[in-house]
Design a protein around this motif. Structure first.
Motif, PDB file in Angstrom:
ATOM      1  N   GLU A  43       0.649  -1.303  -0.134  1.00  0.00           N
ATOM      2  CA  GLU A  43      -0.191   0.091   0.036  1.00  0.00           C
ATOM      3  C   GLU A  43       0.887   1.195  -0.061  1.00  0.00           C
ATOM      4  O   GLU A  43       0.519   2.123  -0.834  1.00  0.00           O
ATOM      5  N   GLN A  44       2.039   1.172   0.660  1.00  0.00           N
ATOM      6  CA  GLN A  44       2.653   2.429   0.666  1.00  0.00           C
ATOM      7  C   GLN A  44       3.542   2.773  -0.501  1.00  0.00           C
ATOM      8  O   GLN A  44       3.716   3.863  -1.011  1.00  0.00           O
ATOM      9  N   LEU A  45       3.763   1.393  -1.286  1.00  0.00           N
ATOM     10  CA  LEU A  45       4.534   1.495  -2.508  1.00  0.00           C
ATOM     11  C   LEU A  45       3.818   1.867  -3.745  1.00  0.00           C
ATOM     12  O   LEU A  45       4.127   2.579  -4.506  1.00  0.00           O
ATOM     13  N   GLY A  46       2.461   1.189  -3.533  1.00  0.00           N
ATOM     14  CA  GLY A  46       1.509   1.514  -4.517  1.00  0.00           C
ATOM     15  C   GLY A  46       1.610   0.513  -5.591  1.00  0.00           C
ATOM     16  O   GLY A  46       1.100   0.724  -6.876  1.00  0.00           O
ATOM     17  N   VAL A  47       2.389  -0.674  -5.339  1.00  0.00           N
ATOM     18  CA  VAL A  47       2.657  -1.715  -6.361  1.00  0.00           C
ATOM     19  C   VAL A  47       2.491  -3.027  -5.626  1.00  0.00           C
ATOM     20  O   VAL A  47       2.664  -3.122  -4.175  1.00  0.00           O
ATOM     21  N   LYS A  48       2.183  -4.163  -6.354  1.00  0.00           N
ATOM     22  CA  LYS A  48       2.090  -5.667  -5.535  1.00  0.00           C
ATOM     23  C   LYS A  48       3.589  -6.061  -5.864  1.00  0.00           C
ATOM     24  O   LYS A  48       4.173  -6.080  -6.677  1.00  0.00           O
ATOM     25  N   LEU A  49       3.927  -6.638  -4.776  1.00  0.00           N
ATOM     26  CA  LEU A  49       5.266  -7.043  -4.776  1.00  0.00           C
ATOM     27  C   LEU A  49       5.543  -8.549  -5.502  1.00  0.00           C
ATOM     28  O   LEU A  49       4.534  -9.433  -5.592  1.00  0.00           O
ATOM     29  N   PRO A  50       6.383  -8.964  -6.344  1.00  0.00           N
ATOM     30  CA  PRO A  50       6.696  -9.986  -7.206  1.00  0.00           C
ATOM     31  C   PRO A  50       6.533 -11.278  -6.182  1.00  0.00           C
ATOM     32  O   PRO A  50       6.750 -11.245  -5.048  1.00  0.00           O
ATOM     33  N   LYS A  51       5.743 -12.191  -6.737  1.00  0.00           N
ATOM     34  CA  LYS A  51       5.081 -13.434  -5.875  1.00  0.00           C
ATOM     35  C   LYS A  51       6.329 -14.376  -5.423  1.00  0.00           C
ATOM     36  O   LYS A  51       6.298 -14.629  -4.190  1.00  0.00           O
ATOM     37  N   SER A  52       7.331 -14.321  -6.000  1.00  0.00           N
ATOM     38  CA  SER A  52       8.466 -15.135  -5.498  1.00  0.00           C
ATOM     39  C   SER A  52       9.320 -14.615  -4.368  1.00  0.00           C
ATOM     40  O   SER A  52       9.713 -14.963  -3.361  1.00  0.00           O
ATOM     41  N   PHE A  53       9.265 -13.054  -4.454  1.00  0.00           N
ATOM     42  CA  PHE A  53       9.974 -12.212  -3.493  1.00  0.00           C
ATOM     43  C   PHE A  53       9.063 -12.334  -2.190  1.00  0.00           C
ATOM     44  O   PHE A  53       9.632 -12.436  -1.175  1.00  0.00           O
ATOM     45  N   LYS A  54       7.689 -12.142  -2.246  1.00  0.00           N
ATOM     46  CA  LYS A  54       6.957 -12.229  -1.020  1.00  0.00           C
ATOM     47  C   LYS A  54       6.910 -13.635  -0.514  1.00  0.00           C
ATOM     48  O   LYS A  54       6.895 -13.929   0.785  1.00  0.00           O
ATOM     49  N   LYS A  55       7.166 -14.673  -1.308  1.00  0.00           N
ATOM     50  CA  LYS A  55       7.336 -16.112  -1.010  1.00  0.00           C
ATOM     51  C   LYS A  55       8.552 -16.186   0.142  1.00  0.00           C
ATOM     52  O   LYS A  55       8.661 -16.924   1.184  1.00  0.00           O
ATOM     53  N   VAL A  56       9.488 -15.558  -0.505  1.00  0.00           N
ATOM     54  CA  VAL A  56      10.928 -15.706   0.471  1.00  0.00           C
ATOM     55  C   VAL A  56      10.635 -14.708   1.567  1.00  0.00           C
ATOM     56  O   VAL A  56      11.211 -15.067   2.770  1.00  0.00           O
ATOM     57  N   LEU A  57       9.948 -13.787   1.508  1.00  0.00           N
ATOM     58  CA  LEU A  57       9.843 -12.842   2.722  1.00  0.00           C
ATOM     59  C   LEU A  57       9.053 -13.588   3.873  1.00  0.00           C
ATOM     60  O   LEU A  57       9.550 -13.414   5.218  1.00  0.00           O
ATOM     61  N   GLN A  58       8.150 -14.263   3.313  1.00  0.00           N
ATOM     62  CA  GLN A  58       7.069 -14.868   4.107  1.00  0.00           C
ATOM     63  C   GLN A  58       7.622 -16.439   4.659  1.00  0.00           C
ATOM     64  O   GLN A  58       7.375 -16.672   6.044  1.00  0.00           O
ATOM     65  N   GLU A  59       8.498 -17.064   4.171  1.00  0.00           N
ATOM     66  CA  GLU A  59       8.840 -18.491   4.476  1.00  0.00           C
ATOM     67  C   GLU A  59      10.584 -18.561   4.915  1.00  0.00           C
ATOM     68  O   GLU A  59      10.946 -19.270   5.521  1.00  0.00           O
ATOM     69  N   PHE A  60      11.360 -17.351   4.401  1.00  0.00           N
ATOM     70  CA  PHE A  60      12.782 -17.527   5.048  1.00  0.00           C
ATOM     71  C   PHE A  60      13.194 -16.290   5.787  1.00  0.00           C
ATOM     72  O   PHE A  60      13.513 -16.368   6.820  1.00  0.00           O
ATOM     73  N   SER A  61      13.048 -14.978   5.330  1.00  0.00           N
ATOM     74  CA  SER A  61      13.579 -13.781   5.906  1.00  0.00           C
ATOM     75  C   SER A  61      12.963 -12.503   5.471  1.00  0.00           C
ATOM     76  O   SER A  61      13.145 -12.269   4.210  1.00  0.00           O
ATOM     77  N   GLY A  62      12.507 -11.769   6.303  1.00  0.00           N
ATOM     78  CA  GLY A  62      12.174 -10.582   5.767  1.00  0.00           C
ATOM     79  C   GLY A  62      13.326  -9.354   5.756  1.00  0.00           C
ATOM     80  O   GLY A  62      13.062  -8.437   5.461  1.00  0.00           O
TER      81      GLY A  62
END
Length: 216
Positions: A43-62
């Motif tokens: 919401e802050q950026l105004g774009v959707k993050l790429p799906k593989s990036f979100k996967k790593v953020l949620q499953e490995f490390s933010g």
């Protein structure tokens, strides 16, 4: 993506650098982030993050960061003479800051989307600050799983190069190269063209791992 394998590769890189007398200044692997945190950032950026990036953020490390440096007295083969460190990093929290900096470059230096050089900076999402004014960024022209491209501010040879097809491919391939430095001159030896991406299975990559003692 096998996150335990990635952690093992990080440990191998750290051990190899220390064994040859190099320095490891930082190893940070923070906890994964929540869906809510991702939504707030989108919401802050105004774009959707790429799906593989979100996967790593949620499953490995933010928030991930590794900083290693070769010893000053390490004699290097000529083909790897420009490689001196590894500084991979990403952070959901810092994402807006990095992309604001990218937008500032557009406003002040690269405003013309009709210009062949300028346009590379447009419609991207910077996620990794190289430290010299350059960035690793997602190419948001692909709104599903964006490729990784290099943004150079000063005519770097790697400007506009596609480094990987998506974020997971980047981590898989980059980790097998010891996470060599973000500057284009450090990873260019492992590419064959502007669209090849970095290749961890090529002859150069094998010679590099042998020279550095990396069993990855």
């Amino acid at each position: 993506m096998d996150y335990e394998l990635i952690k093992e590769r990080i440990e191998t890189v750290v051990s190899s650098i220390q064994q040859i007398g190099g320095g490891v200044q930082e190893v940070v692997i923070e906890e994964p982030v929540s869906q809510e945190q991702i939504l707030q950032t989108e919401e802050q950026l105004g774009v959707k993050l790429p799906k593989s990036f979100k996967k790593v953020l949620q499953e490995f490390s933010g928030n991930f960061s590794l900083r290693w440096f070769l010893p000053d007295n390490r004699e290097q083969p000529n083909e790897f003479r420009e490689i001196f460190c590894g500084t991979p990093h990403w952070s959901l929290e810092l994402l807006p800051q990095f992309d604001e900096a990218r937008k500032a470059w557009i406003d002040n230096v690269f405003p013309n989307p009709e210009n062949e050089y300028d346009v590379v900076w447009h419609n991207k999402l910077a996620f990794c600050e190289v430290g010299n004014g350059d960035y690793l960024a997602f190419d948001m022209n692909d709104d599903m799983d964006a490729p990784i491209v290099y943004l150079s501010h000063d005519d770097g040879k790697g400007h506009g190069y596609k480094i990987a097809n998506n974020f997971i491919e980047l981590i898989e391939n980059w980790s097998r190269l010891g996470f060599v430095g973000c500057e284009d001159w450090q990873w260019l030896p492992f590419t064959t063209s502007s669209i090849s991406g970095i290749n961890p299975d090529g002859e150069a990559a094998r010679r590099f791992r042998t020279w550095l003692g990396l069993k990855i």
